[in-house]
Design a protein around this motif. Structure first.
Motif, short mmCIF file in Angstrom:
data_model
loop_
_atom_site.label_atom_id
_atom_site.label_comp_id
_atom_site.label_asym_id
_atom_site.label_seq_id
_atom_site.Cartn_x
_atom_site.Cartn_y
_atom_site.Cartn_z
N HIS A 1 0.37 -6.10 -3.01
CA HIS A 1 -0.55 -4.97 -2.90
C HIS A 1 0.20 -3.64 -2.70
O HIS A 1 -0.17 -2.82 -1.87
N SER B 1 -5.15 -5.90 -6.73
CA SER B 1 -5.98 -4.89 -6.06
C SER B 1 -5.54 -3.46 -6.37
O SER B 1 -5.69 -2.56 -5.54
N THR C 1 -2.13 0.11 -4.51
CA THR C 1 -3.58 0.10 -4.33
C THR C 1 -4.14 1.51 -4.51
O THR C 1 -4.71 2.10 -3.58
N ASN D 1 0.81 -1.22 0.00
CA ASN D 1 0.00 0.00 0.00
C ASN D 1 0.85 1.27 0.00
O ASN D 1 0.42 2.31 0.51
#
Length: 300
Positions: free
Chosen positions: A205, A237, A208, A180
């Motif tokens: 991820h 994602s 994102t 993230n």
């Protein structure tokens, strides 16, 4: 660059600015440039100028902090209440830390930050936090890091900046991108890594950015990635149509564990690898399952 009530015409003539700073008259707007080897208390200098200027004269276009050997940090309220749209830190080789509240007073007006040849890092020590300071800039559109000391892109490093649409990392010693790291960035269009050394690890991820507020795709460009250093779900994602480009001297094959997750998540996702070896058997899954991608790789 869109100007937001910047000083139009000549710079102030009746309110001098303290050294090592000078006004730079750009005809239709006014910049401030600070450069040189002499001692420089940035907060005191700009706070003093703020007190002397009228309320309608405190908005400038660019602040250029160049080759300031005595500037070791940007403290809280470093801009002294003045407002800028563009901050450039250039060859300020002693600057190693930035306070999370360094840009107070300009968080809504700054739309571009360039940090060039500055040894500032991502390390957090109390309220000294480079990415924390950047994340306060709610009007930020463009961010450019060139030859800084940043080694790792932290989780939530760039988060919730609704207007940010392009980020460039050029020649930084980046070794890892954490989960993230780029999160909830609805205007994000372009992310480029043109770094001198490959990134060793891209976490699951990592990108994102979420649903886009524009109809345009999100592009991630890795100039050089000779090894597959992506985790299996590095590109899972993302949340919007995305194109990934691997430049020259990159990996010869696309790891199925990584890129099948990415391609299957959104029918509009694409990947290009300028160094792909079409004859490598590890790439045959692309030909079998994603013929359009295969042709885009110039393999068919």
């Amino acid at each position: 660059m869109t100007l937001i009530n910047s000083i139009v015409g000549n710079c102030p003539t009746n309110v001098p600015i303290g050294p090592p700073c000078t006004y730079v008259d750009q005809s239709t707007y006014c910049d401030i440039r600070c450069a040189g080897n002499q001692p420089f208390d940035i907060k005191a200098t700009f706070s003093d100028l703020n007190r002397k200027l009228g309320a309608d004269k405190r908005v400038f276009r660019q602040l250029d902090l160049s080759q300031l050997d005595s500037l070791t940090e940007l403290p809280a309220n470093a801009l002294g209440g003045l407002q800028f749209e563009y901050i450039q830190l250039y060859y300020t080789r002693s600057l190693t830390r930035i306070h999370v509240n360094a840009f107070n007073g300009s968080v809504a007006t700054i739309n571009r930050v360039d940090i060039h040849h500055v040894p500032v890092t991502e390390h957090v020590a109390g309220d000294w936090n480079l990415f924390g300071a950047i994340s306060t800039l709610k009007g930020l559109k463009t961010l450019y890091f060139r030859r800084t000391g940043v080694n790792n892109l932290p989780s939530m490093g760039l988060h919730g900046l609704k207007n940010l649409y392009e980020v460039w990392f050029d020649g930084n010693p980046i070794k890892s991108i954490l989960p993230n790291a780029f999160n909830n960035l609805p205007s994000m269009l372009y992310l480029q890594f043109t770094d001198s050394s490959p990134i060793d690890n891209v976490a699951d991820h990592a990108f994102t950015v979420g649903r886009k507020s524009t109809p345009y795709e999100f592009k991630i460009d890795f100039q050089t990635q000779p090894h597959t250093t992506f985790n299996n779900r590095s590109f899972e994602s993302i949340g919007c149509p995305t194109t990934i480009t691997l430049g020259t001297q990159s990996t010869k094959y696309l790891d199925r564990n990584v890129f099948e997750v990415f391609l299957s998540e959104n029918a509009m996702n694409k990947v290009f690898d300028e160094s792909i070896d079409c004859a490598d058997s590890r790439n045959q899954w692309i030909k079998a399952k994603y013929p359009l991608i295969w042709r885009g790789l110039r393999c068919g």
